[in-house]
Design an enzyme around this catalytic site. Structure first.
Site, PDB file in Angstrom:
ATOM      1  N   HIS A   8       1.163   9.858   9.311  1.00 23.09           N
ATOM      2  CA  HIS A   8       2.465   9.188   9.411  1.00 23.09           C
ATOM      3  C   HIS A   8       2.696   8.231   8.257  1.00 23.09           C
ATOM      4  O   HIS A   8       1.762   7.835   7.557  1.00 23.09           O
ATOM      5  CB  HIS A   8       2.640   8.465  10.753  1.00 23.09           C
ATOM      6  CG  HIS A   8       1.697   7.324  11.018  1.00 23.09           C
ATOM      7  ND1 HIS A   8       0.552   7.447  11.761  1.00 23.09           N
ATOM      8  CD2 HIS A   8       1.749   6.013  10.646  1.00 23.09           C
ATOM      9  CE1 HIS A   8      -0.058   6.278  11.841  1.00 23.09           C
ATOM     10  NE2 HIS A   8       0.649   5.378  11.169  1.00 23.09           N
ATOM     11  N   HIS A  83       3.276   1.453   5.213  1.00 27.03           N
ATOM     12  CA  HIS A  83       1.938   2.021   4.984  1.00 27.03           C
ATOM     13  C   HIS A  83       1.946   3.544   5.065  1.00 27.03           C
ATOM     14  O   HIS A  83       2.868   4.137   5.619  1.00 27.03           O
ATOM     15  CB  HIS A  83       0.902   1.438   5.966  1.00 27.03           C
ATOM     16  CG  HIS A  83       1.109   1.778   7.411  1.00 27.03           C
ATOM     17  ND1 HIS A  83       1.830   0.985   8.279  1.00 27.03           N
ATOM     18  CD2 HIS A  83       0.672   2.825   8.166  1.00 27.03           C
ATOM     19  CE1 HIS A  83       1.820   1.522   9.486  1.00 27.03           C
ATOM     20  NE2 HIS A  83       1.127   2.653   9.453  1.00 27.03           N
ATOM     21  N   GLU A 132      -3.658   3.184   6.032  1.00 29.18           N
ATOM     22  CA  GLU A 132      -4.287   3.292   7.355  1.00 29.18           C
ATOM     23  C   GLU A 132      -5.094   4.593   7.366  1.00 29.18           C
ATOM     24  O   GLU A 132      -4.610   5.636   6.918  1.00 29.18           O
ATOM     25  CB  GLU A 132      -3.202   3.330   8.439  1.00 29.18           C
ATOM     26  CG  GLU A 132      -3.728   3.499   9.859  1.00 29.18           C
ATOM     27  CD  GLU A 132      -2.597   3.591  10.895  1.00 29.18           C
ATOM     28  OE1 GLU A 132      -1.432   3.266  10.572  1.00 29.18           O
ATOM     29  OE2 GLU A 132      -2.901   4.017  12.028  1.00 29.18           O
TER      30      GLU A 132
HETATM   31  C1  LIG Z   1       0.048   0.811  15.507  1.00 29.85           C
HETATM   32  C2  LIG Z   1      -0.738   1.173  14.263  1.00 29.85           C
HETATM   33  C3  LIG Z   1      -0.894   2.686  14.193  1.00 29.85           C
HETATM   34  O1  LIG Z   1      -0.266   3.378  13.390  1.00 29.85           O
HETATM   35  O2  LIG Z   1      -1.683   3.203  15.020  1.00 29.85           O
HETATM   36  C4  LIG Z   1      -0.084   0.579  13.021  1.00 29.85           C
HETATM   37  O3  LIG Z   1       0.260   1.223  12.067  1.00 29.85           O
HETATM   38  S1  LIG Z   1       0.091  -1.105  13.073  1.00 29.85           S
HETATM   39  C5  LIG Z   1       0.859  -1.546  11.511  1.00 29.85           C
HETATM   40  C6  LIG Z   1       0.834  -3.009  11.320  1.00 29.85           C
HETATM   41  N1  LIG Z   1      -0.540  -3.489  11.140  1.00 29.85           N
HETATM   42  C7  LIG Z   1      -1.044  -3.797   9.908  1.00 29.85           C
HETATM   43  O4  LIG Z   1      -0.370  -3.706   8.891  1.00 29.85           O
HETATM   44  C8  LIG Z   1      -2.462  -4.319   9.890  1.00 29.85           C
HETATM   45  C9  LIG Z   1      -3.012  -4.490   8.497  1.00 29.85           C
HETATM   46  N2  LIG Z   1      -2.157  -5.374   7.683  1.00 29.85           N
HETATM   47  C10 LIG Z   1      -2.553  -6.619   7.267  1.00 29.85           C
HETATM   48  O5  LIG Z   1      -3.699  -7.034   7.520  1.00 29.85           O
HETATM   49  C11 LIG Z   1      -1.555  -7.442   6.517  1.00 29.85           C
HETATM   50  O6  LIG Z   1      -0.236  -7.014   6.846  1.00 29.85           O
HETATM   51  C12 LIG Z   1      -1.735  -7.419   4.986  1.00 29.85           C
HETATM   52  C13 LIG Z   1      -1.572  -6.017   4.392  1.00 29.85           C
HETATM   53  C14 LIG Z   1      -3.103  -7.992   4.605  1.00 29.85           C
HETATM   54  C15 LIG Z   1      -0.633  -8.285   4.384  1.00 29.85           C
HETATM   55  O7  LIG Z   1      -0.766  -9.544   4.968  1.00 29.85           O
HETATM   56  P1  LIG Z   1       0.293 -10.699   4.699  1.00 29.85           P
HETATM   57  O8  LIG Z   1       1.654 -10.166   4.960  1.00 29.85           O
HETATM   58  O9  LIG Z   1      -0.139 -11.942   5.376  1.00 29.85           O
HETATM   59  O10 LIG Z   1       0.043 -10.941   3.215  1.00 29.85           O
HETATM   60  P2  LIG Z   1       0.936 -11.382   2.054  1.00 29.85           P
HETATM   61  O11 LIG Z   1       2.382 -11.378   2.378  1.00 29.85           O
HETATM   62  O12 LIG Z   1       0.335 -12.631   1.574  1.00 29.85           O
HETATM   63  O13 LIG Z   1       0.659 -10.209   1.045  1.00 29.85           O
HETATM   64  C16 LIG Z   1      -0.390 -10.203   0.124  1.00 29.85           C
HETATM   65  C17 LIG Z   1       0.030  -9.276  -0.993  1.00 29.85           C
HETATM   66  O14 LIG Z   1       0.074  -7.929  -0.478  1.00 29.85           O
HETATM   67  C18 LIG Z   1       1.383  -7.405  -0.592  1.00 29.85           C
HETATM   68  N3  LIG Z   1       1.692  -6.622   0.606  1.00 29.85           N
HETATM   69  C19 LIG Z   1       1.796  -7.080   1.855  1.00 29.85           C
HETATM   70  N4  LIG Z   1       2.086  -6.095   2.705  1.00 29.85           N
HETATM   71  C20 LIG Z   1       2.163  -4.965   1.957  1.00 29.85           C
HETATM   72  C21 LIG Z   1       2.442  -3.623   2.250  1.00 29.85           C
HETATM   73  N5  LIG Z   1       2.701  -3.234   3.494  1.00 29.85           N
HETATM   74  N6  LIG Z   1       2.441  -2.717   1.246  1.00 29.85           N
HETATM   75  C22 LIG Z   1       2.168  -3.119  -0.031  1.00 29.85           C
HETATM   76  N7  LIG Z   1       1.896  -4.397  -0.371  1.00 29.85           N
HETATM   77  C23 LIG Z   1       1.902  -5.311   0.608  1.00 29.85           C
HETATM   78  C24 LIG Z   1       2.287  -8.605  -0.719  1.00 29.85           C
HETATM   79  O15 LIG Z   1       3.469  -8.270  -1.400  1.00 29.85           O
HETATM   80  C25 LIG Z   1       1.427  -9.562  -1.500  1.00 29.85           C
HETATM   81  O16 LIG Z   1       1.466  -9.219  -2.864  1.00 29.85           O
HETATM   82  P3  LIG Z   1       1.767 -10.316  -3.996  1.00 29.85           P
HETATM   83  O17 LIG Z   1       0.655 -11.332  -3.815  1.00 29.85           O
HETATM   84  O18 LIG Z   1       1.670  -9.545  -5.269  1.00 29.85           O
HETATM   85  O19 LIG Z   1       3.107 -10.849  -3.676  1.00 29.85           O
HETATM   86 CO   LIG Z   2       0.436   3.232  11.427  1.00 31.71          CO
END
Ligand SMILES: C[C@@H](C(=O)O)C(=O)SCCNC(=O)CCNC(=O)[C@H](O)C(C)(C)COP(=O)(O)OP(=O)(O)OC[C@H]1O[C@@H](n2cnc3c(N)ncnc32)[C@H](O)[C@@H]1OP(=O)(O)O
Ligand SMILES: [Co+2]
Length: 141
Positions: A8, A83, A132
């Site tokens: 996905h 993602h 992911e």
């Molecule tokens: C239900 C499940 C499933 O499918 O089964 C799901 O998908 S759950 C889907 C939702 N769950 C997740 O996403 C869990 C994993 N995600 C995370 O741990 C977090 O969202 C992070 C990816 C670490 C981002 O964390 P946070 O928003 O606090 O960080 P931040 O705003 O300081 O971002 C740090 C740097 O990464 C970039 N950044 C943040 N999110 C991004 C993304 N989605 N794609 C690409 N880059 C990204 C920001 O622009 C920033 O870059 P710059 O510093 O250059 O500005």
């Molecule tokens: Co997902």
């Protein structure tokens, strides 16, 4: 790493019902699931199917301020691609391989929306793409 199917594409949306209406009315999607909450992941999820078992679109709306999509929506108020999710045959093996490559894995392996184990790899270690990794469901998708 044994790369499997692109399961996905996660798309962050500010308004789940508006997004579902958009996929139905503007894109002609006919298979749009019911939204459900994944409280531990901080997201409300809805899958949009594409034909012939194609890659799904996973609509993601935030559940609460601490949601992992809240920061993303703060920077991208219209929503957007969040993602990519690839299947692998063996989640533990895949995790060990990414760790061996020195990539930052975000949190523990947990059960994802398809009921199989998942983990996330930091976008800054993946060419800017939050990735992911999910174990392929029994019997395929
Ligand atoms: C239900 C499940 C499933 O499918 O089964 C799901 O998908 S759950 C889907 C939702 N769950 C997740 O996403 C869990 C994993 N995600 C995370 O741990 C977090 O969202 C992070 C990816 C670490 C981002 O964390 P946070 O928003 O606090 O960080 P931040 O705003 O300081 O971002 C740090 C740097 O990464 C970039 N950044 C943040 N999110 C991004 C993304 N989605 N794609 C690409 N880059 C990204 C920001 O622009 C920033 O870059 P710059 O510093 O250059 O500005
Ligand atoms: Co997902």
């Amino acid at each position: 790493m044994k790369l499997g199917r692109l399961n996905h594409i996660g798309v962050a949306v500010p308004d789940m019902e508006a997004a579902r209406a958009f996929y139905r009315d503007s894109l002609g999607a006919t298979e749009i699931g019911e939204p459900f909450d994944m409280i531990e992941q901080g997201v409300r999820v809805c899958f949009v199917d594409t034909p012939n078992g194609g890659t799904q679109v996973e609509l993601l709306a935030p559940l609460g301020e601490d949601s992992p999509v809240s920061g993303f929506l703060g920077k991208n108020p219209l929503g957007g691609q969040h993602h990519l999710c690839f299947e692998v045959p063996d989640i533990a093996e895949a995790r060990a391989e990414f760790e061996g490559q020195g990539k930052r894995i975000l949190g523990p392996t947990r059960i994802g929306a398809h009921g199989t184990p998942i983990f996330f790899v930091h976008p800054k270690d993946m060419g800017g793409v939050l990735t992911e990794i999910m174990e392929t469901p029994e019997g395929g998708h």
